[in-house]
Design a protein around this motif. Structure first.
Motif, PDB file in Angstrom:
ATOM      1  N   ASN A  84       3.218  51.272  -0.129  1.00 46.64           N
ATOM      2  CA  ASN A  84       3.465  50.963   1.272  1.00 46.64           C
ATOM      3  C   ASN A  84       2.320  50.120   1.838  1.00 46.64           C
ATOM      4  OD1 ASN A  84       4.065  50.940   3.989  1.00 46.64           O
ATOM      5  ND2 ASN A  84       4.270  53.159   4.183  1.00 46.64           N
ATOM      6  N   PRO A  85       2.612  48.890   2.290  1.00 52.30           N
ATOM      7  CA  PRO A  85       1.550  48.055   2.853  1.00 52.30           C
ATOM      8  C   PRO A  85       1.142  48.516   4.261  1.00 52.30           C
ATOM      9  CG  PRO A  85       3.654  46.928   3.042  1.00 52.30           C
ATOM     10  CD  PRO A  85       3.896  48.201   2.263  1.00 52.30           C
ATOM     11  N   ARG A  86       1.921  49.449   4.848  1.00 51.56           N
ATOM     12  CA  ARG A  86       1.651  49.916   6.210  1.00 51.56           C
ATOM     13  C   ARG A  86       1.707  51.453   6.265  1.00 51.56           C
ATOM     14  NH1 ARG A  86       5.355  47.452  10.214  1.00 51.56           N
ATOM     15  NH2 ARG A  86       3.621  47.845  11.594  1.00 51.56           N
ATOM     16  N   PRO A  87       0.801  52.135   5.564  1.00 48.20           N
ATOM     17  CA  PRO A  87       0.883  53.597   5.503  1.00 48.20           C
ATOM     18  C   PRO A  87       0.652  54.294   6.848  1.00 48.20           C
ATOM     19  CG  PRO A  87      -1.139  52.818   4.491  1.00 48.20           C
ATOM     20  CD  PRO A  87      -0.312  51.610   4.797  1.00 48.20           C
ATOM     21  N   ASP A  88       0.146  53.573   7.826  1.00 46.20           N
ATOM     22  CA  ASP A  88      -0.104  54.154   9.148  1.00 46.20           C
ATOM     23  C   ASP A  88       1.152  54.174  10.035  1.00 46.20           C
ATOM     24  OD1 ASP A  88      -0.393  51.333   8.972  1.00 46.20           O
ATOM     25  OD2 ASP A  88      -1.255  51.275  10.979  1.00 46.20           O
ATOM     26  N   VAL A  89       2.248  53.517   9.596  1.00 47.51           N
ATOM     27  CA  VAL A  89       3.495  53.471  10.361  1.00 47.51           C
ATOM     28  C   VAL A  89       4.536  54.311   9.628  1.00 47.51           C
ATOM     29  CG1 VAL A  89       5.287  51.976  11.331  1.00 47.51           C
ATOM     30  CG2 VAL A  89       2.926  51.141  11.178  1.00 47.51           C
ATOM     31  N   ALA A  90       5.211  55.185  10.372  1.00 45.46           N
ATOM     32  CA  ALA A  90       6.214  56.070   9.764  1.00 45.46           C
ATOM     33  C   ALA A  90       7.398  55.274   9.217  1.00 45.46           C
ATOM     34  CB  ALA A  90       6.714  57.079  10.796  1.00 45.46           C
ATOM     35  N   ILE A  91       7.926  55.727   8.081  1.00 46.33           N
ATOM     36  CA  ILE A  91       9.147  55.156   7.517  1.00 46.33           C
ATOM     37  C   ILE A  91      10.314  55.910   8.133  1.00 46.33           C
ATOM     38  CG2 ILE A  91      10.533  54.879   5.428  1.00 46.33           C
ATOM     39  CD1 ILE A  91       7.859  54.531   3.916  1.00 46.33           C
ATOM     40  N   GLU A  92      11.254  55.158   8.681  1.00 51.33           N
ATOM     41  CA  GLU A  92      12.386  55.763   9.382  1.00 51.33           C
ATOM     42  C   GLU A  92      13.631  55.895   8.500  1.00 51.33           C
ATOM     43  OE1 GLU A  92      14.106  53.906  13.092  1.00 51.33           O
ATOM     44  OE2 GLU A  92      12.584  55.291  13.887  1.00 51.33           O
ATOM     45  N   SER A  93      13.888  54.873   7.653  1.00 53.08           N
ATOM     46  CA  SER A  93      15.071  54.932   6.794  1.00 53.08           C
ATOM     47  C   SER A  93      14.909  54.010   5.600  1.00 53.08           C
ATOM     48  CB  SER A  93      16.335  54.557   7.579  1.00 53.08           C
ATOM     49  OG  SER A  93      16.283  53.194   7.966  1.00 53.08           O
ATOM     50  N   LEU A  94      15.774  54.224   4.605  1.00 49.41           N
ATOM     51  CA  LEU A  94      15.814  53.425   3.386  1.00 49.41           C
ATOM     52  C   LEU A  94      17.249  53.012   3.121  1.00 49.41           C
ATOM     53  CD1 LEU A  94      13.755  55.841   1.139  1.00 49.41           C
ATOM     54  CD2 LEU A  94      12.898  53.746   2.171  1.00 49.41           C
ATOM     55  N   ASP A  95      17.437  51.797   2.655  1.00 49.52           N
ATOM     56  CA  ASP A  95      18.751  51.324   2.224  1.00 49.52           C
ATOM     57  C   ASP A  95      18.628  50.761   0.820  1.00 49.52           C
ATOM     58  OD1 ASP A  95      20.280  51.761   4.625  1.00 49.52           O
ATOM     59  OD2 ASP A  95      19.250  50.034   5.496  1.00 49.52           O
ATOM     60  N   LEU A  96      19.543  51.118  -0.048  1.00 50.44           N
ATOM     61  CA  LEU A  96      19.647  50.523  -1.372  1.00 50.44           C
ATOM     62  C   LEU A  96      20.770  49.496  -1.310  1.00 50.44           C
ATOM     63  CD1 LEU A  96      19.053  50.254  -4.388  1.00 50.44           C
ATOM     64  CD2 LEU A  96      20.538  52.234  -4.772  1.00 50.44           C
ATOM     65  N   VAL A  97      20.426  48.228  -1.546  1.00 53.50           N
ATOM     66  CA  VAL A  97      21.385  47.135  -1.491  1.00 53.50           C
ATOM     67  C   VAL A  97      21.662  46.679  -2.912  1.00 53.50           C
ATOM     68  CG1 VAL A  97      21.848  44.823  -0.586  1.00 53.50           C
ATOM     69  CG2 VAL A  97      20.480  46.444   0.757  1.00 53.50           C
ATOM     70  N   SER A  98      22.921  46.679  -3.292  1.00 57.34           N
ATOM     71  CA  SER A  98      23.318  46.303  -4.642  1.00 57.34           C
ATOM     72  C   SER A  98      23.065  44.821  -4.890  1.00 57.34           C
ATOM     73  CB  SER A  98      24.797  46.617  -4.842  1.00 57.34           C
ATOM     74  OG  SER A  98      25.176  46.338  -6.154  1.00 57.34           O
ATOM     75  N   GLY A  99      22.721  44.489  -6.127  1.00 62.56           N
ATOM     76  CA  GLY A  99      22.532  43.098  -6.517  1.00 62.56           C
ATOM     77  C   GLY A  99      23.841  42.434  -6.870  1.00 62.56           C
ATOM     78  N   ARG A 100      23.758  41.236  -7.403  1.00 60.86           N
ATOM     79  CA  ARG A 100      24.962  40.461  -7.694  1.00 60.86           C
ATOM     80  C   ARG A 100      25.168  40.247  -9.197  1.00 60.86           C
ATOM     81  NH1 ARG A 100      27.096  38.742  -2.996  1.00 60.86           N
ATOM     82  NH2 ARG A 100      25.686  38.462  -1.255  1.00 60.86           N
ATOM     83  N   VAL A 101      24.789  41.221  -9.992  1.00 63.20           N
ATOM     84  CA  VAL A 101      25.010  41.150 -11.428  1.00 63.20           C
ATOM     85  C   VAL A 101      26.347  41.812 -11.708  1.00 63.20           C
ATOM     86  CG1 VAL A 101      24.142  41.770 -13.697  1.00 63.20           C
ATOM     87  CG2 VAL A 101      22.529  41.197 -11.870  1.00 63.20           C
TER      88      VAL A 101
END
Length: 114
Positions: A84-101
């Motif tokens: 995390n380049p910004r460990p001082d800011v809370a992470i609110e959500s994560l999304d996994l986006v599929s690739g195009r293979v």
């Protein structure tokens, strides 16, 4: 957190070394976001390892390995870590986006934060 650990794999596709099979979008509480690409052979590989293909991923650990009753075949899960380049800011959500293979599915089993 300073790191997120992803237990993940791909399956069923035609991914080759260096293919972008998806990406994570990490959304912070301040409204900003970061993207982290999932590169086949670097962060993840296919769940079904076949003996004539590389097993290890360059930037991930083989975290789990099973051996079904199929000669020269095993199943593997890969642990990749995002710093995390910004460990001082809370992470609110994560999304996994599929690739195009074509026909490649990327799946996550677990995520942990440090």
């Amino acid at each position: 957190c300073s790191h997120l650990n992803f237990l993940q794999f791909t399956s069923g596709g035609q991914a080759r070394e260096g293919d972008n099979v998806g990406h994570w979008v990490i959304r912070f509480a301040d409204g900003s976001a970061a993207e982290w690409p999932l590169i086949y052979g670097e962060h993840v590989r296919d769940f079904w390892w076949i003996s004539n293909q590389p097993r290890e991923a360059r930037a991930a650990l083989t975290a789990w390995e099973g051996h079904p009753n199929i000669p020269a075949k095993a199943s593997c899960l890969y642990k990749a870590t995002w710093s995390n380049p910004r460990p001082d800011v809370a992470i609110e959500s994560l999304d996994l986006v599929s690739g195009r293979v074509d026909a490649t599915t990327t799946a996550v089993i677990a995520i942990t934060a440090e």
